[in-house]
Design a protein around this motif. Structure first.
Motif, short mmCIF file in Angstrom:
data_model
loop_
_atom_site.label_atom_id
_atom_site.label_comp_id
_atom_site.label_asym_id
_atom_site.label_seq_id
_atom_site.Cartn_x
_atom_site.Cartn_y
_atom_site.Cartn_z
N PRO A 71 0.69 -1.36 0.05
CA PRO A 71 0.08 -0.09 0.00
C PRO A 71 0.83 1.26 0.07
CG PRO A 71 0.11 -1.10 2.04
CD PRO A 71 0.72 -1.90 1.11
N ASN A 72 0.18 2.32 -0.25
CA ASN A 72 0.89 3.56 -0.20
C ASN A 72 1.57 3.83 1.02
OD1 ASN A 72 -0.19 3.99 -2.70
ND2 ASN A 72 -1.68 5.72 -2.06
N ARG A 73 2.49 4.67 1.31
CA ARG A 73 3.25 4.98 2.33
C ARG A 73 3.23 6.40 2.58
NH1 ARG A 73 8.41 0.91 1.06
NH2 ARG A 73 7.21 -1.03 1.82
N LYS A 74 3.42 6.88 3.82
CA LYS A 74 3.70 8.56 4.21
C LYS A 74 5.07 8.46 4.42
CE LYS A 74 1.29 11.82 7.14
NZ LYS A 74 0.33 11.99 8.06
N TYR A 75 5.53 9.41 3.23
CA TYR A 75 6.83 9.79 3.29
C TYR A 75 7.12 11.05 3.98
CZ TYR A 75 8.45 5.93 0.42
OH TYR A 75 8.77 4.92 -0.07
N TYR A 76 7.86 11.51 4.86
CA TYR A 76 8.40 12.64 5.51
C TYR A 76 9.51 13.29 4.94
CZ TYR A 76 5.01 10.75 8.82
OH TYR A 76 4.08 9.87 9.48
N SER A 77 9.27 14.73 4.97
CA SER A 77 10.45 15.45 4.38
C SER A 77 10.32 16.77 4.99
CB SER A 77 10.29 15.81 2.81
OG SER A 77 8.96 16.29 2.60
N LEU A 78 11.55 17.66 5.04
CA LEU A 78 11.56 18.77 5.78
C LEU A 78 10.78 20.00 5.06
CD1 LEU A 78 15.57 19.08 6.57
CD2 LEU A 78 13.53 18.44 7.87
#
Length: 85
Positions: A71-78
């Motif tokens: 499934p889709n994933r939540k990616y974190y960035s600045l």
């Protein structure tokens, strides 16, 4: 609470931001990266509250992205604000 866990709590936000600064990551990948740099005591259950707090403080953003496996994933960035800082 032990001195070691207090120290870890004090530096964890900075460590998370340092990993995210290199490239956007999702939670499990972030947990593995922290373990690879010597923070083996940091569990996934510890990571997600940190990510939520950093997001609430507008230092990072989370975006759902497709995954190559599953499934889709939540990616974190600045955020742009944090990048400048």
């Amino acid at each position: 609470m032990s001195i070691r866990s207090q120290l870890l709590k004090g530096i964890l936000d900075g460590c998370v931001l340092a990993v995210i600064e290199k490239e956007p990551v999702y939670g499990y990948e972030l947990s593995r990266s922290l373990q690879d740099i010597g923070l083996a005591e940091v569990s996934e259950g510890t990571i997600y509250p940190v990510l939520l707090r950093l997001q609430k403080n507008r230092l990072i953003i989370g975006e759902m992205m497709p995954s190559q496996s599953g499934p889709n994933r939540k990616y974190y960035s600045l955020t742009q604000k944090e990048r400048k800082h």
